[in-house]
Structure formats: C-alpha cells, structure tokens
Design an enzyme around this catalytic site. Structure first.
Site, PDB file in Angstrom:
ATOM      1  N   LYS A 142       0.881  -1.166   0.000  1.00  0.00           N
ATOM      2  CA  LYS A 142       0.000   0.000   0.000  1.00  0.00           C
ATOM      3  C   LYS A 142       0.924   1.223   0.000  1.00  0.00           C
ATOM      4  CE  LYS A 142      -2.615   3.423   1.775  1.00  0.00           C
ATOM      5  NZ  LYS A 142      -2.130   4.789   1.637  1.00  0.00           N
ATOM      6  N   GLU A 179      10.183   0.715  10.561  1.00  0.00           N
ATOM      7  CA  GLU A 179      11.175   1.794  10.439  1.00  0.00           C
ATOM      8  C   GLU A 179      10.412   3.086  10.682  1.00  0.00           C
ATOM      9  OE1 GLU A 179      12.838   4.930   9.182  1.00  0.00           O
ATOM     10  OE2 GLU A 179      12.727   4.064   7.169  1.00  0.00           O
ATOM     11  N   CYS A 201      13.770  10.652   7.061  1.00  0.00           N
ATOM     12  CA  CYS A 201      13.747  10.211   8.457  1.00  0.00           C
ATOM     13  C   CYS A 201      15.118  10.263   9.109  1.00  0.00           C
ATOM     14  CB  CYS A 201      13.155   8.815   8.559  1.00  0.00           C
ATOM     15  SG  CYS A 201      13.978   7.620   7.494  1.00  0.00           S
ATOM     16  N   GLU A 222      10.602  15.851  15.453  1.00  0.00           N
ATOM     17  CA  GLU A 222      11.221  15.711  14.139  1.00  0.00           C
ATOM     18  C   GLU A 222      10.772  16.839  13.214  1.00  0.00           C
ATOM     19  OE1 GLU A 222      11.938  12.031  11.022  1.00  0.00           O
ATOM     20  OE2 GLU A 222      10.085  12.085  12.188  1.00  0.00           O
TER      21      GLU A 222
END
Length: 463
Positions: free
Chosen positions: A156, A231, A265, A365
């Site tokens: 997906k 992850e 990331c 982040e």
C-alpha cells in the site's frame, strides 16, 4: 468509483486520478497473494534471483521516466529522484545475491543415534506500507528481500505518491515475476492497515512511517501474532567536535539536512557544535546553505523542492515561530516560508542559532530544510542532549580524533551512525533504529532475516 487524486506539490496541479480499491478488492488481492505463495515459495532461489535482476535492469532502463514520476508527485529535484531510482534498483541487485545465500546448518548431536538439522523457509505473504518521501526506494527495500526469501508481497503506497509504486510493479511483472506474487492496493491508510493486520493470510507487516502509526500497526498485528518490521520516526543529532574538519562537516551537514528538502527520516535535525568552533562552523554553514536554490524539482539547478503538502509546511512554520518566540535567532532564511499562490509550499534553507532544549524543534522531528544550531562545552553534555529523545534512528558526528569517535559511537543510542559521513545509507548495510525508532533492520545481510522462519529437524533412530 472512489479515486485518489495525485497532485504535484510544486503547484497543486492534478497529475492523475487513480481508482481506489474497495475492501472486497483488497481481500481478494490478499487471497491471491496467499495462493501465489504456494508456488512462489517453491520457486528455486536462482530463478528468484534472476527475476530480481531482470526487474532491476528494467528499472535502470526506465530511470529517466521513473525519476520524472517521482519528481512530479513528490517534488524532490530531478537529480535526487534519479539517484533514488538507482538506489531502489540497488536493493534488488543486493537481494538477488542474498536469495542464493539463505543457508541452513547441522548441529552436533549429543547422541550417535540422532542428526540435527536447521533450515530456513519464507514467512509467507508480506504486507507493506510505504511513505511518500522515498516512493521507489522504500518499496524495493521491502520487496527485494521478501521476494528473494520466497515470500509473496503486497504494498500500500502513500496516497501522495502511488504512481511510482504502480509503475515499479508493472516493471516487476514485465520482468517475469508472477502478478499475484507482487501486487499493490490503493485505499485510505486506516482501512488498508486494518485489512492487512486483520488478515489471516498476512504473516508479516513491514512499515516505514511515523512512530504513532507504527505502534497502532504493532498492536493490531498482535491478535494474529504477525512478524513486524518497523522503520519509524527519527530526530537525528549531528555533533561537531572541537577538532572537526569544519569544511567537511559543513559539506556533510548540507548533504544530510537538505536532501529532499529535509523530508527524510535520517535528516540531521539537531546540530550540536563545540562552543570553541560554533561561530566558524555557523558562518560556513550559512554561506553554503545560502547557495542552495529553491524551486521546481524539474528545473536543472534546483537543490530544494517544495514541501509535500500544507500540513507539513505548517508544522515547519510552527516550529520556527516557537523557536523565535523562545529566543532563537534566524541567521539565514525566515520564519514565514513561502505559501505559493499557485498551491505549492516552499521553505528557504534556514539556519537558527541560540537554540535551547525547551524549543519544539529540539523535541520533535522536523521534516523541512531548517537547521537548529546549539552549542556544548563537554562531550558528555553533547551526548546527553543527543540521547534525550525517545527516538534512536540516525546520528552523526564529526571528529578526527579516533578516541573521541569511538567514545561517541559507544555512547550514542542510535542504530545508524555516520562518523564524518552525512550519507550512510546503502543497500549493503543494515538500516533501522533503536528505542521508538523501530524494530528490525532493512538492507544488508540482516535485511532478509525478518522474511525467514527457522525450522529445526531432529532425526532419531539412526545407528
């Protein structure tokens, strides 16, 4: 019929509408993936390896058109998109090699009447959910080891960037990989997540994305005790020691921070500089960042493309405003960004000084081209700041003293560490994080392990 509108983040223009799958269609795809597992898992490893190599070859042959697709739906500069396509192909190359190196072993028995054998077999049908920031590489990083191990695979992709995944799977089928062995489904995330985690056919879920969503998928996978690889989020520190080569540190900071407009990331999110070299480092960083060109990813000279959407843009602006309100100084860029009249969202390369730990940008982040710089006096102070986060994906440090380097390596709680290196990723190395940054590793020899089960056989009655 429900459709997903894929828009260019540069200007909001509609690229294409793609049909969304119904829940029943997704269930049928899972059924087909389960049925295909019976034959694909029995296909010999050398055949699987050859098909992966053919897939990789077709991706490289179509690098230019694939890169354009990535740039149009993702926004990253075309040169970066082309690099991602090559990176994506490298995972298939690597796992074509690993497919024929899934070894078993024999174990010495305490009895002469027994023999003990250990073998490996594929987990089963693998369901993957991938992000928008690397729509090609995050797909092959999961599909490569899954197919190499003998698993079937269904993905997906992110709603923002499905076109890249669709084209990659078309090329997989063109290479000869059976259509039901590698599939895609398109629908809203919560719906697909529930169907994947609730399916008895799916034996493994692999996800790249936010920690919040990863935790939800892990909880939902528990009911059927699925294997999971996660992850998840990061908040990477970058430490510049007193003895660092500042020119090299700046070059690598630029490479880490501004790739894909800071929307990765493992981007350096917090830059910690020894106070004795902070002014010199910041001056060099400002000068280098000021040369970066912001604009359309399709333009040859662009270094930084648009932010993916309004939500991402507004998060960056909130962090900048919070930092300024709490005393930080913007020495390059501004706190407003550029909300384009044509629907795109752009942020100039931005450098902040006077950053403190109470600022949001030091805790959350940042998916944007913003560099917050703070200082430290003692190395243990920098380590404490770096580790003061629930995340542990990537960290960077710059020093030419091997003692300082090994001390930092030993004390930083991160799964990926770059020593004088702002670009540590590769198909040949294990990628993954500690703490709330994930479970498992992708890439390297370790990357195929999560797709394999271990079976132990004890043979008795021998003489």
């Amino acid at each position: 019929m429900t459709t997903i509108a894929v828009r260019n983040p540069e200007n909001g223009d509609l690229i294409r509408e793609v049909p969304a799958h119904t829940e029943e269609e997704i269930r049928q795809a899972l059924d087909r993936g389960q049925e295909a597992f019976a034959s694909w898992s029995k296909t010999d490893a050398y055949t699987r390896a050859e098909l992966l190599r053919k897939w990789s070859g077709l991706i490289r042959e179509n690098q230019e058109s694939l890169a354009e697709t990535v740039t149009k739906e993702n926004g990253k500069p075309l040169k970066e998109a082309a690099g991602e396509i090559n990176y994506a192909a490298s995972y298939l190359d690597w796992y074509a090699e690993e497919a024929v190196r899934v070894y078993g072993r024999t174990i010495p028995s305490p009895s002469t009447e027994k023999r003990i054998m250990v073998s490996r077999q594929p987990v089963g049908l693998v369901a993957a959910i991938t992000p928008w920031n690397f729509p090609a590489a995050m797909m092959t990083r999961k599909a490569g080891p899954a197919l190499a191990a003998g698993c079937t695979f269904i993905i997906k992709p992110a709603d923002e960037t499905p076109l890249t995944a669709i084209r990659l799977i078309e090329l997989a089928h063109e290479a000869g990989i059976p259509k039901d062995a590698v599939q895609y489904v398109l629908a809203d995330g919560p719906t697909v997540g529930k169907l994947f985690t609730g399916s008895g056919h799916v034996r493994k879920v692999t996800f790249t994305g936010s920690t919040e969503v990863g935790k939800l998928l892990m909880r939902d996978s528990a009911d059927t005790v699925k294997h999971v690889t996660m992850e998840l989020g990061g908040h990477a520190p970058l430490i510049v020691a007193e003895d660092a080569d500042l020119d090299h540190a700046v070059t690598q900071t630029i490479a880490s921070k501004f790739r894909n407009a800071g929307q990765t990331c493992i981007c350096a999110n917090r830059v910690l500089v020894h106070e004795s070299v902070a002014d010199a480092f910041t001056d060099k960083l400002k000068a280098a960042a000021a040369k970066l060109q912001v604009g359309s990813g399709m333009n040859e000279g662009t270094d930084i493309g648009p932010i993916i959407n309004r939500k991402g843009y507004e998060k960056i602006i909130r962090q900048l405003q919070d930092a300024v309100d709490k005393g930080a100084e913007i020495v390059l860029g501004s706190k407003t960004g550029e909300e384009g009249n044509d629907g795109g969202y752009f942020v100039q390369p931005t450098v902040l000084t006077g950053v403190t730990q109470d600022m949001t940008i030091m805790k959350e982040e940042t998916f944007g081209p913003v560099v917050p710089v703070t200082t430290f006096r003692e190395l243990d102070e920098a380590i404490a700041i770096a580790n003061d986060t629930p995340y542990g994906l990537a960290a960077y440090f710059f020093t030419n003293d091997y003692r300082t380097g090994m001390y930092l390596h030993d004390h930083l709680d991160y799964g990926i560490i770059g020593w004088n290196d702002g670009a540590p990723s590769g198909a040949h190395v294990p990628f993954g994080g500690m703490k709330e940054s994930g479970i498992g590793r992708e890439g390297g020899a370790e990357g195929i392990e999560p797709y394999l089960e271990t079976k132990y056989l004890s043979i008795g009655g021998l003489k």
